[in-house]
Design an enzyme around this catalytic site. Structure first.
Site, short mmCIF file in Angstrom:
data_model
loop_
_atom_site.label_atom_id
_atom_site.label_comp_id
_atom_site.label_asym_id
_atom_site.label_seq_id
_atom_site.Cartn_x
_atom_site.Cartn_y
_atom_site.Cartn_z
N CYS A 209 0.82 -1.20 0.00
CA CYS A 209 0.00 0.00 0.00
C CYS A 209 0.87 1.26 0.00
O CYS A 209 1.50 1.55 -1.00
CB CYS A 209 -1.01 -0.04 1.14
N HIS B 233 -3.68 -5.00 0.43
CA HIS B 233 -3.12 -5.54 1.67
C HIS B 233 -3.20 -7.06 1.67
O HIS B 233 -4.19 -7.63 2.14
CB HIS B 233 -3.89 -5.00 2.88
N GLU C 220 -1.78 -9.06 3.52
CA GLU C 220 -1.66 -9.63 4.87
C GLU C 220 -3.00 -10.07 5.46
O GLU C 220 -3.03 -10.86 6.39
CB GLU C 220 -0.94 -8.65 5.82
N1 GLN Z 1 -2.15 6.71 2.58
C1 GLN Z 1 -2.17 5.94 1.38
C2 GLN Z 1 -3.48 6.07 0.63
O1 GLN Z 1 -4.47 6.46 1.21
C3 GLN Z 1 -1.87 4.49 1.66
C4 GLN Z 1 -2.87 3.83 2.54
C5 GLN Z 1 -2.37 2.58 3.17
O2 GLN Z 1 -1.19 2.31 3.18
N2 GLN Z 1 -3.26 1.79 3.74
O3 GLN Z 1 -3.56 5.80 -0.51
#
Ligand code: GLN
Length: 538
Positions: free
Chosen positions: A386, A511, A513
């Site tokens: 992310c 994600h 995970e």
């Molecule tokens: N802050 C980034 C976004 O909103 C990544 C979000 C995250 O890592 N969950 O795109």
């Protein structure tokens, strides 16, 4: 309420102190019953007023766990998903915020027909309805309901009352209570003390709830005499007082509970139509054994900004362990704060693999870019998740002619916003619904390291972010060598990138995970661990 009641309920409460592992205890009981062949689900009740955990700082409540249907929930749902190997819906996390919101909405719509709307019966009825709405969907044999916090908290009281009523509504033969407490050891006195457990059980009984089982957590094993004392003072059967001392791995807890025949006790208590059989946990025991490997060891460095509280990266930590165990190595996880002027290179040099996790806000972002750079210069396997993927794209752009490239999350007046918000999202900015949440299909491009990992073209992964790879830079960055190895099925959104000429550097916008299981590690984590293990041999 016209529900067909076939499901049995196991309600887990906590006493004495919080953070004693109620979530793991609940998940472990679920694992035992699931191993017997029962269909099990779980609900977590969080008595706080937040609607969901999306707005909670990871420092306060640990990681935000995202469900397939895109709800931001308590991290205990992650334990349930991993132990039960199920996919839960977001409403399996009930909060005071959700309960009150729906009751107030109904009141505004005139749904109470002039009645005075009160905690009892309206809030308690709504709590029960929400439990039924989730638990009646799928013919579950058993639904575990874990009540967050500790008995005696003011905010828990409507929930305890609703759960007491649930036992009466369903019949006490179909609902049982497990109270998880802590037995402290007093060094000065040289003994364990059961008094706090007696008090918290008394508190529970004052709400009309007699526990059927008491699970006594402790730092070291407690002898039977003391457990008999707990049984006596708390009015619980002797064999229903179980001690679970701190375990070397959370995955061991189902085995510890089963040693005390907890499965049989539950099966008998709520008349489950199945023969309890501990040997059904043999597969689980094999997984636990594989997690105990000590050699060879691989050191994985997590470079992020929430490193002071390990619970902030709990699913990532578990995913690394699952992947390591599956390839027969031990992962030593180290945390390095990215919120520093300069990352300590001597620490980075000790890592066999670098993982850059997700996050929100600018703090620590430049440190993440340094870690990406270190990986590029030293060929250390790199896994960006992310915001981690966004930092890989940003650093790659900076190194390839886009000086000062950055994400619009941190500055909306950039020359090169390589990470940006999609036009459609900008439009809904003021409605607060800008986050891409939950499961989305992803197409994996062949002849990439990502494809080698997944071994298939169509996958589904969970998202939680606002910003995306900016397509304006896609062609140019590809021409500089950046590999786009995963996209949305229509090819519009970049979901996964890889670095060229690097042993393994993969970044994904989602994600992974949240989908790893002890018995089924996530393909990307597995490939990352394999690459890190290879690197460790150099
Ligand atoms: N802050 C980034 C976004 O909103 C990544 C979000 C995250 O890592 N969950 O795109």
């Amino acid at each position: 309420m016209e529900w067909i009641f076939l499901t049995k309920y196991i309600i887990i409460t906590g006493g004495v102190v919080s953070s004693i592992g109620k979530g793991i205890t609940s998940a472990s009981i679920g694992r035992i019953l699931r191993s017997y062949g029962l269909k099990v689900s779980a609900i977590k009740i969080d008595p706080y007023l937040n609607w969901d955990s999306g707005t909670l700082n990871p420092y306060q409540h640990g990681e935000v766990f995202v469900t397939n249907d895109g709800m931001e929930t308590d991290l205990d749902l992650g334990h349930y998903e991993r132990f039960l190997d199920v996919e839960l819906e977001g409403f399996a996390n009930i909060t005071t915020g959700k309960v009150y919101e729906s009751v107030i909405k109904k009141e505004r719509e005139g749904g109470y027909l002039g009645e005075c709307v009160q905690v009892i019966p309206h809030i308690t009825n709504r709590i029960k309805e929400m439990i039924y709405e989730t638990s009646q969907k799928n013919d579950y044999d058993v639904v575990l309901i874990e009540l967050g916090g500790t008995v005696g908290d003011i905010e828990s009281q409507p929930f305890l009352e609703a759960l007491r009523q649930l036992r009466n509504d369903e019949g006490s033969g179909n609902v049982m209570f497990v109270h998880v407490t802590f037995i402290p050891y007093l060094n000065a006195a040289g003994e364990f003390k059961t008094k706090p457990t007696q008090h918290s059980t008394k508190e529970l009984r004052s709400m009309g709830i007699n526990p059927d089982v008491i699970v006594c957590r402790s730092q070291r094993p407690i002898d039977d005499g003391l457990l008999a004392k707990v049984a006596h003072f708390c009015d619980v059967d002797k064999d229903a007082v179980v001690n679970t001392p701190d375990a070397s791995s959370i995955y061991e807890v189902p085995l510890v509970l089963e040693e005390h025949n907890i499965g049989e006790l539950i099966v008998n208590r709520i008349s489950l139509d199945i023969a309890p059989d501990s040997s059904k946990l043999d597969n689980w025991a094999d997984i636990v054994d594989s997690l105990k490997i000590r050699n060879p060891a691989v050191t994985i460095g997590i470079v992020g900004k929430y490193v002071e509280l390990e619970d902030a990266y709990i699913s990532i930590r578990e995913s690394i362990q699952h992947a390591a165990a599956s390839i027969g190595v031990k992962a030593n996880i180290e945390y390095l704060s990215s919120d520093v002027d300069e990352l300590d290179k001597s620490i980075l040099s000790g890592f066999d693999g670098i993982l850059i996790p997700g996050g929100f806000g600018e703090r620590g972002f430049e440190g993440k870019l340094d870690a990406v750079n270190f990986s590029i210069e030293n060929n250390v396997p790199l896994f960006g998740i992310c915001l981690g993927m966004q930092s890989m794209v940003t650093q790659f752009a900076r190194l390839n002619g886009y000086d000062g490239a950055n994400s619009s999350e941190f500055d909306d007046n950039l020359d090169y916003p390589v990470i940006d918000m999609m036009e459609e999202q900008k439009k809904i900015k003021n409605m607060g619904g800008t986050m891409r949440l939950g499961a989305y299909d992803c197409k994996i491009i062949e002849n990439t390291k990502t494809f080698d990992a997944y071994g298939e073209s169509d996958v589904e992964e969970r998202h939680r972010h606002r910003f995306e790879f900016n397509n304006d830079y896609r062609k140019n960055l590809e021409s500089k060598g950046l590999i786009i190895s995963g996209t949305s099925p229509d090819d519009f959104l970049v979901e996964i990138v890889e670095f060229p000429n690097h042993p393994w550097a993969v970044g994904c916008q989602f994600h992974p995970e949240f989908k790893s299981r002890p018995n089924r590690p996530h393909p990307l984590f597995k490939a990352f661990l394999e690459a890190s293990y290879e690197f460790s041999k150099n």
